[in-house]
Design a protein around this motif. Sequence first.
Motif, mmCIF file in Angstrom:
data_model
loop_
_atom_site.group_PDB
_atom_site.id
_atom_site.type_symbol
_atom_site.label_atom_id
_atom_site.label_comp_id
_atom_site.label_asym_id
_atom_site.label_seq_id
_atom_site.Cartn_x
_atom_site.Cartn_y
_atom_site.Cartn_z
ATOM 1 N N THR A 295 1.067 -1.094 -0.257
ATOM 2 C CA THR A 295 0.005 0.255 0.038
ATOM 3 C C THR A 295 0.998 1.647 0.084
ATOM 4 O O THR A 295 0.406 2.558 -0.348
ATOM 5 N N ARG A 296 2.005 1.335 0.071
ATOM 6 C CA ARG A 296 3.179 2.527 0.171
ATOM 7 C C ARG A 296 3.781 2.037 -0.507
ATOM 8 O O ARG A 296 4.494 3.040 -0.617
ATOM 9 N N HIS A 297 4.872 1.033 -0.304
ATOM 10 C CA HIS A 297 6.327 0.801 -1.282
ATOM 11 C C HIS A 297 5.998 0.642 -2.997
ATOM 12 O O HIS A 297 5.783 -1.066 -2.316
ATOM 13 N N CYS B 161 7.248 0.527 6.934
ATOM 14 C CA CYS B 161 5.213 1.339 6.895
ATOM 15 C C CYS B 161 5.587 2.402 7.074
ATOM 16 O O CYS B 161 4.689 3.510 6.872
ATOM 17 N N GLY C 56 7.296 4.101 7.375
ATOM 18 C CA GLY C 56 8.283 5.972 6.433
ATOM 19 C C GLY C 56 9.313 5.620 6.545
ATOM 20 O O GLY C 56 10.088 6.115 5.818
#
Length: 283
Positions: free
Chosen positions: A17-19, A65, A67
């Motif tokens: 979802t983020r990377h 997650c 960051g």
Amino acid sequence: MTSIRDALNHAATTLATRHDGAMFEGEILLAHALEKTRTYLHTWPERALNEAQLTTFNRLVERRCNGEPSAYITGEQEFWSLSLAVTPDTLIPRPETELLVELALEHIPSDERYKIADLGTGSGAIALALASERPGSQIIAVDFSADALTVAECNREKHSLNNVTFMQGDWLAPLNELIFDVIVSNPPYVREDDIHLEQDGLPFEPRSALVASDNGLDDIQRIVVDSRARLTDSGWLLIEHGYDQGADVSEIFEQHGYHNITGHRDLSDQPRVVTAQYNAGTK
Ligand code: GLN
């Protein structure tokens, strides 16, 4: 029971979802948690993780997650085939900076004993890459941050590169009296109000290594000005810059009397490095 494969699939879904490259990042983190290589993970996908390993891995995924860059979580980053220690005191070496190394090597004949300076060396990435390719040349690498230099020195020892010396100070200030055939720098060049500073792990990196005043051009300008007195006749200065600063940086070189000013694009086809020569005789 959770196998290596299960853990990786779960992490990839969580990270996706983020990377970008969630599977790859998951592998890096699991290899770190297990103190094994990625090859081990591919060889033994059915092997079970014990409770402690799973807990350690889940914590690493959670940090990612939130960051934090993988390089700070594992404490290392690959650059120019050298595995380098990195900490939050150093910028994480970027793949695009390998262009700067490639271009510098074009100006450093392998059979000459050149003097080279790397300004703002951070983890030592550029200096150590050049040292590994040109063992006959001497490299002096400068950084303002003593903490960064501790990491750089560690990397120098790890790779036994005895032709690099580190000096602490403000850009060219510690280099008084010395003359170099080639000067390279990846200085801070991000604008103070650039929204990228809030993204992609940048909040975890040292701001002093990223941000420069005057639209990100202040340190570049200083390096261009002060390098003139530190270059041999027709010596080369090579500077990395932001994707939208190519024209501005070339102009700074021009204003200060350099010649053979050339812009170069990185692997993503973004303007990234300007190279130029300075001839003290034709000031
Ligand atoms: N290229 C870095 C970035 O991702 C910036 C590095 C630098 O300022 N030298 O923004």
